[in-house]
Each structure stands twice: as C-alpha cells, then as structure tokens.
Design an enzyme around this catalytic site. Structure first.
Site, short mmCIF file in Angstrom:
data_model
loop_
_atom_site.label_atom_id
_atom_site.label_comp_id
_atom_site.label_asym_id
_atom_site.label_seq_id
_atom_site.Cartn_x
_atom_site.Cartn_y
_atom_site.Cartn_z
N GLY A 112 0.83 -1.21 0.00
CA GLY A 112 0.00 0.00 0.00
C GLY A 112 0.85 1.25 0.00
N SER A 113 1.81 1.33 -0.94
CA SER A 113 2.77 2.45 -0.88
C SER A 113 2.58 3.47 -1.99
CB SER A 113 4.21 1.92 -0.84
OG SER A 113 4.45 0.98 -1.84
N ARG A 156 0.23 5.77 -1.72
CA ARG A 156 -0.28 7.00 -1.06
C ARG A 156 -0.18 6.86 0.46
NH1 ARG A 156 -6.09 5.96 0.12
NH2 ARG A 156 -6.61 4.02 -0.94
N ASN A 196 1.80 -2.40 5.44
CA ASN A 196 1.16 -1.10 5.68
C ASN A 196 -0.28 -1.05 5.15
OD1 ASN A 196 1.20 2.06 5.88
ND2 ASN A 196 0.69 1.59 3.75
N TYR A 221 -11.78 -2.86 13.22
CA TYR A 221 -10.42 -2.32 13.04
C TYR A 221 -9.53 -2.65 14.25
CZ TYR A 221 -6.91 1.25 11.80
OH TYR A 221 -5.75 1.92 11.47
P1 NAP Z 1 -4.54 5.24 3.14
O1 NAP Z 1 -3.99 6.58 2.75
O2 NAP Z 1 -5.99 4.97 2.98
O3 NAP Z 1 -3.69 4.12 2.42
C1 NAP Z 1 -4.04 2.78 2.58
C2 NAP Z 1 -3.19 1.95 1.64
O4 NAP Z 1 -3.62 0.58 1.74
C3 NAP Z 1 -3.36 2.37 0.19
O5 NAP Z 1 -2.09 2.44 -0.42
C4 NAP Z 1 -4.18 1.24 -0.41
O6 NAP Z 1 -3.81 0.94 -1.75
C5 NAP Z 1 -3.77 0.05 0.43
N1 NAP Z 1 -4.78 -0.99 0.39
C6 NAP Z 1 -6.05 -0.92 0.87
N2 NAP Z 1 -6.69 -2.07 0.60
C7 NAP Z 1 -5.81 -2.89 -0.05
C8 NAP Z 1 -5.86 -4.20 -0.58
N3 NAP Z 1 -6.98 -4.94 -0.50
N4 NAP Z 1 -4.77 -4.70 -1.18
C9 NAP Z 1 -3.65 -3.97 -1.28
N5 NAP Z 1 -3.51 -2.71 -0.80
C10 NAP Z 1 -4.59 -2.18 -0.19
O7 NAP Z 1 -4.25 4.95 4.69
P2 NAP Z 1 -3.03 5.34 5.65
O8 NAP Z 1 -3.57 6.27 6.64
O9 NAP Z 1 -1.82 5.67 4.88
O10 NAP Z 1 -2.85 3.93 6.40
C11 NAP Z 1 -1.73 3.09 6.22
C12 NAP Z 1 -1.69 2.12 7.40
O11 NAP Z 1 -1.56 2.85 8.62
C13 NAP Z 1 -2.96 1.27 7.54
O12 NAP Z 1 -2.62 -0.04 7.90
C14 NAP Z 1 -3.70 1.96 8.67
O13 NAP Z 1 -4.56 1.09 9.35
C15 NAP Z 1 -2.54 2.42 9.53
N6 NAP Z 1 -2.88 3.52 10.43
C16 NAP Z 1 -3.28 4.73 9.95
C17 NAP Z 1 -3.60 5.74 10.84
C18 NAP Z 1 -4.07 7.11 10.39
O14 NAP Z 1 -4.49 7.90 11.23
N7 NAP Z 1 -3.98 7.43 9.09
C19 NAP Z 1 -3.51 5.51 12.21
C20 NAP Z 1 -3.09 4.27 12.67
C21 NAP Z 1 -2.76 3.29 11.76
P3 NAP Z 1 -4.35 1.86 -2.99
O15 NAP Z 1 -3.76 3.21 -2.83
O16 NAP Z 1 -3.85 1.16 -4.18
O17 NAP Z 1 -5.84 1.86 -2.81
#
Ligand code: NAP
Length: 252
Positions: free
Chosen positions: A15-16, A18, A98, A161
């Site tokens: 998921g890199s 974005r 990720n 989650y």
């Molecule tokens: P994001 O911007 O929504 O990015 C999520 C990434 O996951 C995207 O690159 C997406 O790919 C990929 N993804 C989703 N479903 C997928 C699938 N079925 N197969 C392959 N790739 C998939 O979210 P983020 O905030 O950067 O989150 C990244 C990680 O950090 C997640 O595990 C999230 O739970 C964790 N996290 C985030 C926060 C926060 O506040 N943002 C807090 C705690 C933990 P596409 O771009 O190709 O769709």
C-alpha cells in the site's frame, strides 16, 4: 536528521502509492534501497495513476523502484507479487505491512461485510504477505507491521479495526519468536492519528478535539511513522524484536 544507508537492500512496502506507505517508500528511496512499490489496482484505475506518479518521484531520488499491483485479500495475487520480486531483484530484505482500510461503525450498525472486509485486509492480508515472503526474505531481514494505537487502546465504533490491529500485534510477537533463529526481526508500530486520506472522513472539529488531547499538540504526519520504520529496518536494531512502538505524539 539520521541518514540511513539502505543501498544493497530490497524493501517491499504494501500500500505504498499514497498515505503513510508512500512516505515510507520515499524514505527508503532517499536512503538508497531498491524499492518495491505495491498498490491495489482498483477497477477504475485511479490507484494505478497514483502508483506510477509516486514511483516516478521515488526513482527521481536515484533509487530503483519496481511497481506491482496485488490485492492483499487474495493469496494467489500475494504469491505472484513475491514471484515478481524474486524474478526482478532476487529476494527481499525488508517487508513493511502497511496496506489497510477503515470501516468504522458501532457494532449495532456494523454489517458482517464491514467486519470481514477489515479483518481480511488488515489482519489476514498481513498473514498472507508474511507467509508468502518467508521463502524470499533473506536472513537478518526485517518485518515491520503498521498496526494502530486502536490495537492497544480501542476506540468506540472500531470493533473490526481494533480487533484486526490487536491481531497484527499478536502476530508480530509470534513471528518474532519463530524467525529469531534466522536473525529476522519482527516489530509493529502503533500510529496515533496521522493525516492521510484514511482520516479524511473525520470532521475537522473532531481532529481539533484530538489535537487538544495529544501532548505534542498536533496529529501525525506520514513521515513521523516513516522515520520509525527506517529505524526498525536498520541493521542497528538487530536486538529489538517482538515489540510494538506507539508513535502518537505522546497520546495514551
Ligand atoms: P490510506 O492513505 O488509505 O492508504 C491505505 C493503503 O492501503 C493504500 O495504499 C491502499 O492501496 C492500500 N490498500 C487498501 N486495501 C488494499 C488491498 N486490499 N490490497 C492492497 N492494498 C490495499 O491509509 P493510511 O492512513 O496511509 O494507512 C496506512 C496504514 O496505517 C494502515 O494499515 C492503517 O490502518 C494504519 N494507520 C493509519 C492511521 C491514520 O491515522 N492514518 C492511524 C493508525 C494506523 P491503494 O492506494 O492502491 O488503494
């Protein structure tokens, strides 16, 4: 700023294209790693455009970037991703799990589909990637799993989650024991709130409310997480394994 040297290392970040994953990949590219940009190819192709643009940005930093689409919900696609990496670059040194999604609802409103989608992506996806990577991950490798503070201190409306992220933390601790004999370390990061599209749906007044509770006084930036990933992936942390590191600005 600490300058790591990951030249000669191959890093996969799921998921890199974005968000946090993109920041992690960019930092690996800056540090000279060969990068595997993984993304999910959604039916309308918008993710592919993001992936191509981010791969170009990271390549411009002087790193070799290979881009591959795979849905972490499908074992066959994850296996094909590992076959691609083996064929292109011979193996892996660093795996960062990720990829993740959010479908917050109170239990009363949560459908079984909401539950399954989050568990399938956020927990089973980590299991699939870890399992499939074992044959190509070199000894002394690193696995870093992006969990969440919700896996330690669950929030209202996040049964799916929080359960998935708590599962990732447990999986991390077990794998750390199983892979220690190969000197592969396995750790998790538990981010607090980080500014990405994932939190785009949270109302600005809620974000302001969170910021009042965060001792550092702001929500996180993707690079706040990326820097800790590089630390855990570095050679210097060979004695640090099976741990979960909250990166929350002092929240909780
Ligand atoms: P994001 O911007 O929504 O990015 C999520 C990434 O996951 C995207 O690159 C997406 O790919 C990929 N993804 C989703 N479903 C997928 C699938 N079925 N197969 C392959 N790739 C998939 O979210 P983020 O905030 O950067 O989150 C990244 C990680 O950090 C997640 O595990 C999230 O739970 C964790 N996290 C985030 C926060 C926060 O506040 N943002 C807090 C705690 C933990 P596409 O771009 O190709 O769709």
């Amino acid at each position: 700023m600490i300058r790591y040297d990951f030249s000669g290392k191959v890093a996969l970040v799921t998921g890199s294209s974005r968000g946090i994953g993109a920041a992690i990949l960019e930092q690996f590219a800056r540090a000279g790693a060969t990068c595997i940009l993984h993304y999910w190819d959604d039916p309308n192709g918008s993710n592919r455009a993001d992936a191509v643009a981010h791969a170009q940005k990271c390549s411009a930093l002087g790193s070799t970037v290979h881009t591959y689409a795979a849905d972490v919900r499908h074992t066959a696609e994850v296996n094909q991703l590992m076959a691609f990496i083996k064929e292109q670059v011979g193996g892996l040194d660093i795996v960062v799990n990720n990829a993740g999604i959010l479908r917050d609802r109170t239990l009363r409103k949560m459908t079984e589909e909401d539950w399954d989608a989050v568990l399938d992506t956020n927990l089973d996806g980590v299991f699939r990637v870890c399992k499939a990577s074992l044959d190509i991950l070199r000894d002394q490798g690193r696995i870093v799993n992006i969990a969440s503070i919700a896996g330690l201190f669950p929030f209202h409306g996040q049964a799916n989650y929080a359960a998935a992220k708590a599962g990732v933390i447990a999986l991390t601790k077990v794998l750390a024991k199983e892979l220690a004999r190969r000197k592969i370390t396995v750790n998790a990061i538990a981010p607090g709130i980080v500014q990405t599209s994932m939190i785009g749906d949270i109302r600005p007044e809620m974000v302001a409310e969170y910021e009042k509770q965060i001792p550092i006084g702001r929500i996180g930036h993707p690079n706040d997480i990326a820097h800790v990933v590089l630390f855990l992936a570095s050679e210097e942390t060979e004695y640090l394994t099976g741990q979960v590191i909250p990166v929350t600005g002092g929240w909780f």
